[in-house]
Design a protein around this motif. Structure first.
Motif, PDB file in Angstrom:
ATOM      1  N   LEU A   1       0.836  -1.203   0.000  1.00  0.00           N
ATOM      2  CA  LEU A   1       0.000   0.000   0.000  1.00  0.00           C
ATOM      3  C   LEU A   1       0.869   1.250   0.000  1.00  0.00           C
ATOM      4  CD1 LEU A   1      -2.791  -0.989   2.553  1.00  0.00           C
ATOM      5  CD2 LEU A   1      -3.023  -0.757   0.074  1.00  0.00           C
ATOM      6  N   CYS A   2       1.904   1.217   0.832  1.00  0.00           N
ATOM      7  CA  CYS A   2       2.785   2.379   0.919  1.00  0.00           C
ATOM      8  C   CYS A   2       3.482   2.630  -0.414  1.00  0.00           C
ATOM      9  CB  CYS A   2       3.809   2.193   2.040  1.00  0.00           C
ATOM     10  SG  CYS A   2       3.071   2.157   3.689  1.00  0.00           S
ATOM     11  N   LEU A   3       4.030   1.571  -1.016  1.00  0.00           N
ATOM     12  CA  LEU A   3       4.729   1.712  -2.304  1.00  0.00           C
ATOM     13  C   LEU A   3       3.766   2.160  -3.390  1.00  0.00           C
ATOM     14  CD1 LEU A   3       7.036  -1.435  -2.190  1.00  0.00           C
ATOM     15  CD2 LEU A   3       7.701   0.942  -1.873  1.00  0.00           C
ATOM     16  N   ALA A   4       2.547   1.584  -3.387  1.00  0.00           N
ATOM     17  CA  ALA A   4       1.567   1.957  -4.422  1.00  0.00           C
ATOM     18  C   ALA A   4       1.172   3.420  -4.280  1.00  0.00           C
ATOM     19  CB  ALA A   4       0.334   1.063  -4.314  1.00  0.00           C
ATOM     20  N   THR A   5       1.009   3.902  -3.050  1.00  0.00           N
ATOM     21  CA  THR A   5       0.605   5.289  -2.817  1.00  0.00           C
ATOM     22  C   THR A   5       1.730   6.256  -3.159  1.00  0.00           C
ATOM     23  OG1 THR A   5      -0.864   4.547  -1.059  1.00  0.00           O
ATOM     24  CG2 THR A   5      -0.268   6.879  -1.061  1.00  0.00           C
ATOM     25  N   PHE A   6       2.950   5.898  -2.770  1.00  0.00           N
ATOM     26  CA  PHE A   6       4.084   6.807  -2.946  1.00  0.00           C
ATOM     27  C   PHE A   6       4.566   6.871  -4.397  1.00  0.00           C
ATOM     28  CE2 PHE A   6       8.716   7.503  -2.888  1.00  0.00           C
ATOM     29  CZ  PHE A   6       8.748   8.786  -2.380  1.00  0.00           C
ATOM     30  N   ILE A   7       4.544   5.745  -5.085  1.00  0.00           N
ATOM     31  CA  ILE A   7       5.196   5.681  -6.410  1.00  0.00           C
ATOM     32  C   ILE A   7       4.190   5.753  -7.554  1.00  0.00           C
ATOM     33  CG2 ILE A   7       6.627   4.234  -7.903  1.00  0.00           C
ATOM     34  CD1 ILE A   7       7.983   3.154  -5.406  1.00  0.00           C
ATOM     35  N   PHE A   8       3.058   5.067  -7.415  1.00  0.00           N
ATOM     36  CA  PHE A   8       2.234   4.849  -8.611  1.00  0.00           C
ATOM     37  C   PHE A   8       0.953   5.684  -8.667  1.00  0.00           C
ATOM     38  CE2 PHE A   8       4.671   0.963  -7.925  1.00  0.00           C
ATOM     39  CZ  PHE A   8       5.284   0.848  -9.152  1.00  0.00           C
ATOM     40  N   ILE A   9       0.734   6.586  -7.723  1.00  0.00           N
ATOM     41  CA  ILE A   9      -0.437   7.472  -7.771  1.00  0.00           C
ATOM     42  C   ILE A   9       0.057   8.892  -8.042  1.00  0.00           C
ATOM     43  CG2 ILE A   9      -2.363   8.444  -6.451  1.00  0.00           C
ATOM     44  CD1 ILE A   9      -2.516   5.835  -4.940  1.00  0.00           C
ATOM     45  N   PRO A  10      -0.486   9.516  -9.090  1.00  0.00           N
ATOM     46  CA  PRO A  10      -0.049  10.895  -9.444  1.00  0.00           C
ATOM     47  C   PRO A  10      -0.185  11.796  -8.211  1.00  0.00           C
ATOM     48  CG  PRO A  10      -1.520  10.006 -11.108  1.00  0.00           C
ATOM     49  CD  PRO A  10      -1.556   9.063  -9.972  1.00  0.00           C
ATOM     50  N   PRO A  11       0.689  12.724  -8.035  1.00  0.00           N
ATOM     51  CA  PRO A  11       1.788  13.087  -8.940  1.00  0.00           C
ATOM     52  C   PRO A  11       3.025  12.246  -8.732  1.00  0.00           C
ATOM     53  CG  PRO A  11       1.713  14.630  -7.150  1.00  0.00           C
ATOM     54  CD  PRO A  11       0.610  13.696  -6.917  1.00  0.00           C
ATOM     55  N   TYR A  12       3.062  11.053  -8.597  1.00  0.00           N
ATOM     56  CA  TYR A  12       4.122  10.057  -8.506  1.00  0.00           C
ATOM     57  C   TYR A  12       5.290  10.472  -7.615  1.00  0.00           C
ATOM     58  CZ  TYR A  12       1.503   8.668 -12.627  1.00  0.00           C
ATOM     59  OH  TYR A  12       0.499   8.354 -13.477  1.00  0.00           O
ATOM     60  N   TYR A  13       5.737   9.530  -6.852  1.00  0.00           N
ATOM     61  CA  TYR A  13       6.881   9.690  -5.955  1.00  0.00           C
ATOM     62  C   TYR A  13       6.674  10.824  -4.947  1.00  0.00           C
ATOM     63  CZ  TYR A  13       9.207   6.629  -9.287  1.00  0.00           C
ATOM     64  OH  TYR A  13       9.524   5.587 -10.106  1.00  0.00           O
TER      65      TYR A  13
ATOM     66  N   VAL B   1      -3.148  12.600  -2.725  1.00  0.00           N
ATOM     67  CA  VAL B   1      -2.673  11.277  -3.193  1.00  0.00           C
ATOM     68  C   VAL B   1      -3.368  10.170  -2.424  1.00  0.00           C
ATOM     69  CG1 VAL B   1      -0.692   9.736  -3.257  1.00  0.00           C
ATOM     70  CG2 VAL B   1      -0.453  12.117  -3.993  1.00  0.00           C
ATOM     71  N   ILE B   2      -3.465  10.349  -1.099  1.00  0.00           N
ATOM     72  CA  ILE B   2      -4.096   9.315  -0.256  1.00  0.00           C
ATOM     73  C   ILE B   2      -5.557   9.169  -0.622  1.00  0.00           C
ATOM     74  CG2 ILE B   2      -4.746   8.717   2.116  1.00  0.00           C
ATOM     75  CD1 ILE B   2      -2.171  10.100   3.026  1.00  0.00           C
ATOM     76  N   LYS B   3      -6.248  10.291  -0.854  1.00  0.00           N
ATOM     77  CA  LYS B   3      -7.658  10.214  -1.236  1.00  0.00           C
ATOM     78  C   LYS B   3      -7.816   9.550  -2.586  1.00  0.00           C
ATOM     79  CE  LYS B   3      -9.308  14.276   1.331  1.00  0.00           C
ATOM     80  NZ  LYS B   3      -9.925  15.640   1.207  1.00  0.00           N
ATOM     81  N   THR B   4      -6.940   9.880  -3.522  1.00  0.00           N
ATOM     82  CA  THR B   4      -7.039   9.311  -4.873  1.00  0.00           C
ATOM     83  C   THR B   4      -6.896   7.789  -4.839  1.00  0.00           C
ATOM     84  OG1 THR B   4      -6.134  11.334  -5.822  1.00  0.00           O
ATOM     85  CG2 THR B   4      -6.045   9.342  -7.176  1.00  0.00           C
ATOM     86  N   GLY B   5      -5.938   7.318  -4.007  1.00  0.00           N
ATOM     87  CA  GLY B   5      -5.702   5.850  -3.967  1.00  0.00           C
ATOM     88  C   GLY B   5      -6.454   5.133  -2.883  1.00  0.00           C
ATOM     89  N   ALA B   6      -7.414   5.846  -2.248  1.00  0.00           N
ATOM     90  CA  ALA B   6      -8.082   5.224  -1.093  1.00  0.00           C
ATOM     91  C   ALA B   6      -8.833   3.963  -1.462  1.00  0.00           C
ATOM     92  CB  ALA B   6      -9.037   6.250  -0.447  1.00  0.00           C
TER      93      ALA B   6
END
Length: 704
Positions: free
Chosen positions: A89-101, A107-112
């Protein structure tokens, strides 16, 4: 399309890898640090694979991370799996959800939602795999327990099948349901011949009611212990057996059958009968004596008396005196004197002759008594044997001889000499005993009958006693006319005239050869085995008691070894009891050669021998080792080939080569922590354990 194929290939390779290595992995236990390190490595590999196969904005991160989560749960269990899910979850949120890295509220809301789905899927998968782990562990435990139960059942079956006793199960109506090899040996029937048949097949007709009564007790839940009865073998031979019956219950405690353990005691019964016969022979010898005859132990308790003595004591049966002392059978003053005489005999280790006047309540009578210590081959005193007879008549005759020196009315031999010792008259009993007629000895000195067994000092003491006391009595060895040397009891009286001048000597004697033989025979039969001349059970018990008392003082251990010959019965069956007796004699010799002179080798009957070793070590372990060394020496000696030769005057000698081993049970003892019977019982139990362990072996009591 190319990306989908790569993902498909990655998933297929991961599945193949898991299937190939899963059995080894899930059976291996790892530490917590390893499991979490493994999670980090796998998630790192999954991240690299994801970055390698597609751009960051292509998604697919959950597909890449999910195999790693699955492997983490497979290898480490639920918590490493959930840990991998959280890292994913951490890697997916940090790396693969815009605006990436980067990480922010947006970001957290987008990938919730996708992260929540991934988290729930991860928890479900980890929980499912954990459940599989637990199911597999429970299944493995149950499988292990089942295998152990199966192994235990196989061990029990092997023990039952190897038992020398017959172990049989049967229904409540007496139908046989199981039958071990011990039953085959004892009864002669195979399992196929008896299974499903009624137990009455083995029961003589006159004992059928007995079996019905025993089954009735089993139905009532009663345990029947060591019931002795008779059964019939396949060959029709009747055997004595000891039966133990116990009820068989199902899971609801309902009685559904009976378990029966039967032991062939035919040989034991025969040995008991032989012991009874030996005692009967000893009693016959004693009852054949015309004198009061008895046997006492060291404490003065009567072991046996003959009919003459029982009649003298006015007892209806000689058995009434067994176990009693003189204080219970005679007036106190007489009993105390008798006890003092017994102690003197045992202390001096010499025979004692007593002539005494006794008042029987009506008149005085003279009794002549001989008491002899019972001494075994090792010089140990075990009691006394005594003979007593009424010599009132003889005493009266001696008195008449002192007055006239002319009375010959006696069955004892009489010789009269002048003051110089030359024979002037003998009676017919003299001729009967010595073989010399009166004409052959008149004018000669009694030295013509000298056996050569006594030195000059012996005869000097006799002469001095005659001069001092006027008479002498004692045992003397003389020689008959035919050269035979024999013992006789002799009384010599010096006859003096009114002026006290010595005029004659009168000698009265009797041949005591039979009496000496009887003393030796009674002692031997009471304490020694007639075949091997080893001490018997009675003598062993006496020595064991003394050894236990000595060990109490010294603090040293002793050991008792109970041994039983293996493969003895086939020798008797094939070559007869005469050859069997030769084997027992040789076994006795070999065992005796393996122990010290201070130790005791005894035979209990049949092929059972007992060795008592005294004064080992004060340390129990060292004593056990010393006992084992002796037992090993005996075991090796008995295992050597036996070359037996049976000689017969009518047929050619028979030579038999035989191989025989022994099973030896050993127990240690010290002071009186256990009774003698308990020590022997422990050695006997250890011997049976040795037999059950395969024979030709040594077992210590209480050892695993």
């Amino acid at each position: 399309m190319r990306i989908a194929k790569q993902i498909q290939s990655l998933v297929r390779n991961s599945i193949d890898w898991i299937v190939e290595r899963l059995p080894a992995l899930i059976h291996r236990e790892h530490s917590g640090n390893f499991n979490y390190l493994f999670v980090l490595i796998m998630m790192g590999i999954a991240l690299l694979v994801r970055l390698a196969i597609a751009p960051v904005n292509a998604g697919l991160q959950y597909v890449a991370f999910f195999p790693a989560v699955t492997l983490a749960a497979v290898i480490g269990g639920i918590w490493p799996g959930i840990f991998a899910t959280v890292i994913g979850l951490c890697l997916a949120t940090f790396i693969f959800i815009p605006p990436y890295y980067s990480v922010s509220i947006e970001v957290i809301k987008t990938g919730a939602w996708p992260n929540l789905v991934f988290l729930i899927d991860g928890i479900i998968v980890c929980s499912s795999i954990e459940a599989m782990h637990r199911y597999r562990a429970r299944y493995a435990k149950e499988l292990k327990e089942a295998r152990q139960s199966e192994q235990t059942l196989m061990q029990y079956a092997a023990i039952i099948d190897s038992s020398d006793d017959a172990i049989i199960t049967k229904s409540l109506d007496g139908v046989i349901t199981s039958w071990n090899r011990g039953a085959e040996r004892i009864y002669g029937y195979s399992l196929e011949e008896v299974k499903g048949r009624h137990i009455s097949l083995l029961i003589p007709e006159q004992y059928l009611d007995e079996e019905s009564r025993l089954l009735k007790q089993v139905r009532a839940g009663i345990f029947v212990n060591h019931y002795e009865t008779v059964r019939r073998r396949k060959d029709g031979k009747l055997i004595d057996i000891s039966v133990t019956l116990s009820p068989i219950r199902d899971g609801d405690e309902n009685i559904i059958g009976a378990s029966k353990v039967a032991r062939d005691i035919t040989k034991r019964k025969a040995n008991q009968l032989a012991m009874v016969r030996n005692e009967a022979n000893l009693r016959a010898v004693m009852n054949n004596s015309p004198y009061l005859t008895w046997l006492k132990d060291m404490d003065g308790h009567y072991l046996m008396i003959n009919n003459v003595y029982a009649s003298y004591l006015q007892l209806k049966d000689p058995l009434e005196a067994i176990g009693k002392t003189d204080l219970q059978l005679h007036p106190k003053d007489m009993a105390e004197k008798y006890r003092a005489d017994d102690n003197e005999v045992m202390t001096s280790r010499k025979q004692k002759h007593v002539e005494e006047s006794i008042f029987d309540g009506k008149s005085f009578q003279w009794m002549e008594t001989y008491k002899t210590p019972i001494i075994d081959a090792h010089g140990n005193v075990h009691g006394t044997v005594g003979f007593s007879k009424d010599i009132s008549v003889r005493k009266k005759m001696e008195q008449e001889l002192r007055i006239a020196a002319t009375t010959f009315e006696t069955h004892d031999a009489i010789v009269i000499t002048d003051a110089d010792g030359d024979i002037i008259k003998v009676n017919r009993a003299f001729t009967s005993v010595t073989g010399y007629s009166q004409e052959e000895v008149l004018g000669k000195n009694p030295r013509i009958m000298n056996s050569g067994r006594h030195d000059r000092t012996f005869f000097t003491e006799i002469f001095e006693t005659l001069q001092r006391d006027g008479s002498w009595a004692g045992e003397i060895w003389d020689k008959r006319k035919n050269g035979e040397i024999y013992p006789r009891w002799m009384t010599i009286t010096a006859i003096r005239d009114p002026q006290q001048i010595l005029t004659h000597y009168v000698g009265i004697f009797s041949d005591i050869t039979d009496r000496k033989k009887n003393e030796e025979l009674i002692s031997n039969m009471a304490f020694y085995d007639t075949l091997t001349q080893l001490p018997n059970r009675r003598l062993l018990n006496d020595r064991l008691g003394k050894a236990m008392a000595a060990n109490k003082r010294s603090g040293n251990y002793g050991a008792v070894m109970f041994m039983d010959l293996d493969n003895f019965k086939p020798l008797n069956d094939l070559h007869g009891h005469a050859v069997g007796d030769l084997l027992l004699i040789e076994v006795a010799r070999r065992i005796s050669n393996c122990v010290r002179e201070m130790d005791t080798v005894a035979r209990f009957g049949g092929d059972e021998f007992v060795v008592m070793i005294s004064e080992l070590d004060i340390d129990e372990s060292q004593s056990r080792e010393e006992a084992r060394i002796v037992a090993d020496k005996i075991l090796q000696s008995l295992a050597e080939t036996y070359h037996l030769t049976l000689h017969s005057g009518e047929v050619a000698e028979v030579k038999v080569e035989h191989h025989c081993t022994a099973s030896i049970g050993v127990t240690l003892f010290i002071n009186h922590e256990s009774s003698q019977d308990e020590v022997l019982k422990r050695a006997d139990m250890a011997m049976y354990q040795a037999k059950e362990s395969g024979r030709n072996t040594i077992c210590f009591y209480g050892a695993e």
